[in-house]
Design a protein around this motif. Structure first.
Motif, PDB file in Angstrom:
ATOM      1  N   UNK A  19     -56.174  31.429  -1.540  1.00  0.00           N
ATOM      2  CA  UNK A  19     -56.030  31.082  -0.397  1.00  0.00           C
ATOM      3  C   UNK A  19     -55.808  29.518   0.089  1.00  0.00           C
ATOM      4  N   UNK A  20     -56.035  28.721  -0.856  1.00  0.00           N
ATOM      5  CA  UNK A  20     -55.607  27.415  -0.791  1.00  0.00           C
ATOM      6  C   UNK A  20     -54.477  26.874  -0.376  1.00  0.00           C
ATOM      7  N   UNK A  21     -53.414  27.914  -0.755  1.00  0.00           N
ATOM      8  CA  UNK A  21     -51.949  27.783  -0.376  1.00  0.00           C
ATOM      9  C   UNK A  21     -51.743  27.773   1.008  1.00  0.00           C
ATOM     10  N   UNK A  22     -52.553  28.447   1.835  1.00  0.00           N
ATOM     11  CA  UNK A  22     -52.234  28.803   3.318  1.00  0.00           C
ATOM     12  C   UNK A  22     -51.940  27.605   4.159  1.00  0.00           C
ATOM     13  N   UNK A  23     -50.926  27.873   4.968  1.00  0.00           N
ATOM     14  CA  UNK A  23     -50.678  26.674   5.820  1.00  0.00           C
ATOM     15  C   UNK A  23     -52.062  26.290   6.682  1.00  0.00           C
ATOM     16  N   UNK A  24     -52.773  27.011   7.432  1.00  0.00           N
ATOM     17  CA  UNK A  24     -53.982  26.781   8.049  1.00  0.00           C
ATOM     18  C   UNK A  24     -54.915  26.041   7.093  1.00  0.00           C
ATOM     19  N   UNK A  25     -55.075  26.302   5.833  1.00  0.00           N
ATOM     20  CA  UNK A  25     -56.186  25.947   5.067  1.00  0.00           C
ATOM     21  C   UNK A  25     -55.670  24.487   4.746  1.00  0.00           C
ATOM     22  N   UNK A  26     -54.429  24.376   4.421  1.00  0.00           N
ATOM     23  CA  UNK A  26     -53.894  22.984   4.054  1.00  0.00           C
ATOM     24  C   UNK A  26     -53.928  21.869   5.076  1.00  0.00           C
ATOM     25  N   UNK A  27     -53.743  22.500   6.629  1.00  0.00           N
ATOM     26  CA  UNK A  27     -53.708  21.704   7.589  1.00  0.00           C
ATOM     27  C   UNK A  27     -55.446  21.321   7.824  1.00  0.00           C
ATOM     28  N   UNK A  28     -56.276  22.291   7.460  1.00  0.00           N
ATOM     29  CA  UNK A  28     -57.596  22.102   7.527  1.00  0.00           C
ATOM     30  C   UNK A  28     -58.087  20.931   6.612  1.00  0.00           C
ATOM     31  N   UNK A  29     -57.655  20.977   5.616  1.00  0.00           N
ATOM     32  CA  UNK A  29     -57.988  19.831   4.524  1.00  0.00           C
ATOM     33  C   UNK A  29     -57.566  18.574   4.987  1.00  0.00           C
ATOM     34  N   UNK A  30     -56.214  18.602   5.492  1.00  0.00           N
ATOM     35  CA  UNK A  30     -55.704  17.280   6.135  1.00  0.00           C
ATOM     36  C   UNK A  30     -56.464  16.746   7.199  1.00  0.00           C
ATOM     37  N   UNK A  31     -57.022  17.634   8.031  1.00  0.00           N
ATOM     38  CA  UNK A  31     -57.801  16.917   9.365  1.00  0.00           C
ATOM     39  C   UNK A  31     -59.210  16.474   8.918  1.00  0.00           C
ATOM     40  N   UNK A  39     -47.813  20.931  12.490  1.00  0.00           N
ATOM     41  CA  UNK A  39     -47.941  21.995  13.703  1.00  0.00           C
ATOM     42  C   UNK A  39     -47.300  23.257  13.201  1.00  0.00           C
ATOM     43  N   UNK A  40     -48.125  24.364  13.301  1.00  0.00           N
ATOM     44  CA  UNK A  40     -47.873  25.767  13.041  1.00  0.00           C
ATOM     45  C   UNK A  40     -47.697  26.749  14.197  1.00  0.00           C
ATOM     46  N   UNK A  41     -47.768  26.116  15.380  1.00  0.00           N
ATOM     47  CA  UNK A  41     -47.533  26.923  16.567  1.00  0.00           C
ATOM     48  C   UNK A  41     -45.915  26.799  17.079  1.00  0.00           C
ATOM     49  N   UNK A  42     -45.127  26.382  16.002  1.00  0.00           N
ATOM     50  CA  UNK A  42     -43.983  26.398  16.475  1.00  0.00           C
ATOM     51  C   UNK A  42     -43.290  26.730  15.103  1.00  0.00           C
ATOM     52  N   UNK A  43     -41.946  26.935  14.934  1.00  0.00           N
ATOM     53  CA  UNK A  43     -41.235  27.445  13.707  1.00  0.00           C
ATOM     54  C   UNK A  43     -41.362  26.382  12.519  1.00  0.00           C
ATOM     55  N   UNK A  44     -41.655  26.721  11.318  1.00  0.00           N
ATOM     56  CA  UNK A  44     -41.936  25.650  10.260  1.00  0.00           C
ATOM     57  C   UNK A  44     -41.205  26.607   8.948  1.00  0.00           C
ATOM     58  N   UNK A  45     -41.099  25.773   7.964  1.00  0.00           N
ATOM     59  CA  UNK A  45     -40.824  26.283   6.634  1.00  0.00           C
ATOM     60  C   UNK A  45     -41.493  25.875   5.443  1.00  0.00           C
ATOM     61  N   UNK A  46     -41.862  27.003   4.489  1.00  0.00           N
ATOM     62  CA  UNK A  46     -42.927  26.836   3.684  1.00  0.00           C
ATOM     63  C   UNK A  46     -41.933  27.206   2.267  1.00  0.00           C
ATOM     64  N   UNK A  66     -44.489  32.794  12.476  1.00  0.00           N
ATOM     65  CA  UNK A  66     -43.903  31.376  13.034  1.00  0.00           C
ATOM     66  C   UNK A  66     -43.180  30.824  11.653  1.00  0.00           C
ATOM     67  N   UNK A  67     -43.454  31.070  10.522  1.00  0.00           N
ATOM     68  CA  UNK A  67     -42.967  30.495   9.127  1.00  0.00           C
ATOM     69  C   UNK A  67     -41.831  31.170   8.601  1.00  0.00           C
ATOM     70  N   UNK A  68     -40.998  30.381   8.080  1.00  0.00           N
ATOM     71  CA  UNK A  68     -40.077  30.900   7.399  1.00  0.00           C
ATOM     72  C   UNK A  68     -40.499  30.588   5.873  1.00  0.00           C
ATOM     73  N   UNK A  69     -40.425  31.464   4.826  1.00  0.00           N
ATOM     74  CA  UNK A  69     -40.977  31.463   3.657  1.00  0.00           C
ATOM     75  C   UNK A  69     -39.901  31.429   2.478  1.00  0.00           C
ATOM     76  N   UNK A  70     -40.148  30.784   1.317  1.00  0.00           N
ATOM     77  CA  UNK A  70     -39.177  31.009   0.368  1.00  0.00           C
ATOM     78  C   UNK A  70     -39.923  30.906  -0.882  1.00  0.00           C
ATOM     79  N   UNK A  71     -39.799  31.617  -1.964  1.00  0.00           N
ATOM     80  CA  UNK A  71     -40.316  31.540  -3.259  1.00  0.00           C
ATOM     81  C   UNK A  71     -39.161  31.456  -4.299  1.00  0.00           C
ATOM     82  N   UNK A  72     -39.548  30.362  -5.337  1.00  0.00           N
ATOM     83  CA  UNK A  72     -38.606  30.240  -6.388  1.00  0.00           C
ATOM     84  C   UNK A  72     -39.317  30.504  -7.712  1.00  0.00           C
TER      85      UNK A  72
END
Length: 512
Positions: A19-31, A39-46, A66-72
């Motif tokens: 769960x720690x990898x989630x965009x909201x989770x990481x944003x909350x850690x920052x705040x 901002x994740x209320x607009x298109x973003x890339x992960x 709203x996100x476009x996700x890439x996995x390597x």
């Protein structure tokens, strides 16, 4: 397999969700650390580097359209499985690439976009120094200014006691024939015999006893990936922070949200010592000595921008909270939170639970309109952090999301439950994250999503039949149930609990 570069490549890494990898989770850690989020209320890339079989990415992509996700990942079996699940669920915002980090750096792979989030779970201290440098290059090239990096790794000094035995284990396994699982089993038997010939001296030490016990009882694929990589080497936080500084990354804190509650694990004297250390890298490393920490979950930002306390409070007031399990199942004692087990005072918990039992609600509704405007934050907020850290509640940004992608993915994962035990998480479009489930839960979801009005007795019978077909035995109190009668009884209990208690919560979370 020279292409493996010293990495265990003949066994798939077990499927998990973090769960720690989630965009909201990481944003909350920052705040919480007074740093501006993405901002994740607009298109973003992960981007996830080393995505394994892609389960975390699939859950996140399904819940965050709203996100476009890439996995390597450089293991064909990992990417093949990941693409199969994503394709079956028609996750059009999710893309997997089978390439090594060196391929990406040297231009032998499709060009990646600029990213708002880049995450690495359990990668950095299991690869060669050359590949670590490739990661730094990729962070330099592809992380946007203000972008967030999550990196988890084995840390020193926590592994110092085990390091000599880890080396002995790996050297012995390297000399054995067979695949990684058989070499691990052979090396584990050797370690057990080695300890006996040493008079049990190693197993008399609690830390080493736990290490040796895990070798004989743990998941072979996980243990092989944990210990048999040629370049596996725990690191001090200060060295990782210096590496990432080359990509202009600032350490801002831990993704373990409960580290915002230092009184949980550090007394006043230790906090005072750490407070006198100005350099964050040294301070965090000194903290690891106090805690003998083995594993870190760090958050870095490229060009961290500090926010004012007023803006921090305003941002936190936008958050919502949801229960991830029935309120009567919420644990208040021995919660596995970050570095330790903690207990929550029932008196302080009661008013929170009354509101959460009615369904997801805003932090403002839960704690009061002015609760998050000033520090220190109220004790009730600490309760929410502890419940979130123990995966019993979710803190998230309210969203209006079409749930179809999450429903499609959950249908695919529920169907997988008839064939294997790989998948233990379903997607919540409400929270943009995942919800942990057990094998019986998956089978219940598979029936209910197709026939919502099905009787409990019918669901129980279908779950029993599905698990019996593949000879699946459940555990109770850590012991495998051998008899058919015991298994049928236990499956019935789990299925009834899922239908009567969990199903209403899953529906509140938008999972069905």
């Amino acid at each position: 397999m020279q292409w493996s570069q010293g990495y265990v490549a003949d066994l798939d890494y077990p499927v998990g969700f973090y769960q720690e990898q989630g965009p909201d989770y990481l944003n909350i850690a920052c705040v919480l650390n007074e740093v501006e989020p993405v901002r994740t209320d607009r298109p973003y890339t992960y981007l996830e580097l080393g995505c394994g079989m892609g389960n975390t990415l699939a859950i996140l992509a399904a819940g965050n359209p709203m996100g476009t996700f890439y996995g390597i990942d450089f293991m064909p079996s990992h990417i093949g499985t990941a693409r199969r699940i994503a394709g079956a669920a028609h996750l059009d915002n999710l893309h997997y690439l089978e390439h090594s980090f060196g391929d990406l750096v040297d231009g032998r792979a499709p060009v990646l976009p600029q990213c708002d989030f880049i995450t690495l779970h359990g990668v950095y201290t299991w690869i060669s120094r050359e590949n670590q440098q490739h990661i730094i290059t990729l962070l330099k090239r592809h992380l946007k200014p203000g972008g967030i990096v999550y990196i988890s790794y084995n840390a020193l000094p926590g592994w110092n006691a085990e390091k000599p035995l880890m080396r002995l284990l790996r050297e012995y396994a390297d000399g054995e024939r067979g695949d990684s699982a058989s070499r691990l089993r052979s090396a584990s038997r050797f370690m057990k015999q080695f300890d006996l010939e040493n008079g049990g001296g190693f197993s008399e030490t609690p830390t080493l006893k736990k290490f040796l016990g895990a070798l004989n009882e743990g998941n072979a694929a996980y243990l092989a990936h944990e210990y048999l990589h040629q370049y596996s080497e725990p690191l001090y936080h200060i060295d990782v922070a210096r590496d990432l500084a080359a990509a202009k990354l600032d350490f801002i804190g831990s993704s373990d949200l409960c580290e915002m509650l230092p009184g949980l694990y550090l007394n006043d004297e230790k906090q005072g010592v750490l407070g006198k250390i100005a350099d964050s890298g040294l301070r965090e490393t000194a903290k690891d000595f106090f805690l003998n920490r083995k594993f870190r979950r760090d958050v870095f930002v490229r060009g961290a921008r500090k926010m004012s306390p007023i803006r921090q409070g305003e941002w936190l007031q936008t958050l919502s909270v949801a229960l991830l399990k029935p309120h009567q199942h919420v644990k208040l004692s021995q919660l596995p939170v970050g570095l330790m087990e903690v207990c929550i005072d029932e008196a302080g918990f009661g008013p929170i639970m009354e509101k959460l039992a009615g369904g997801p609600c805003t932090l403002t509704h839960l704690l009061g309109p002015d609760a998050m405007k000033n520090q220190p934050f109220p004790a009730a907020f600490g309760v929410i952090l502890m419940l979130t850290g123990s995966s019993q509640t979710s803190l998230y940004l309210p969203r209006t999301v079409n749930p179809d992608a999450a429903h499609r993915l959950n249908a695919v994962l529920a169907e997988e439950g008839h064939h294997n035990d790989h998948y233990r998480t379903l997607a919540s479009p409400l929270t943009g994250s995942g919800v942990v489930v057990n094998p019986v839960d998956l089978l219940v979801v598979d029936v209910v999503r197709q026939r919502p009005e099905e009787l409990v007795s019918t669901v129980i019978a279908q779950a029993q039949a599905s698990l019996a077909r593949r000879g699946r035995r459940l555990r109770k109190d850590g012991v495998i149930l051998e008899s058919d009668e015991e298994n049928q009884h236990e499956i019935a209990l789990h299925a009834r609990t899922a239908m009567e208690d969990k199903l209403p919560v899953w529906r509140q979370l938008g999972m069905l």
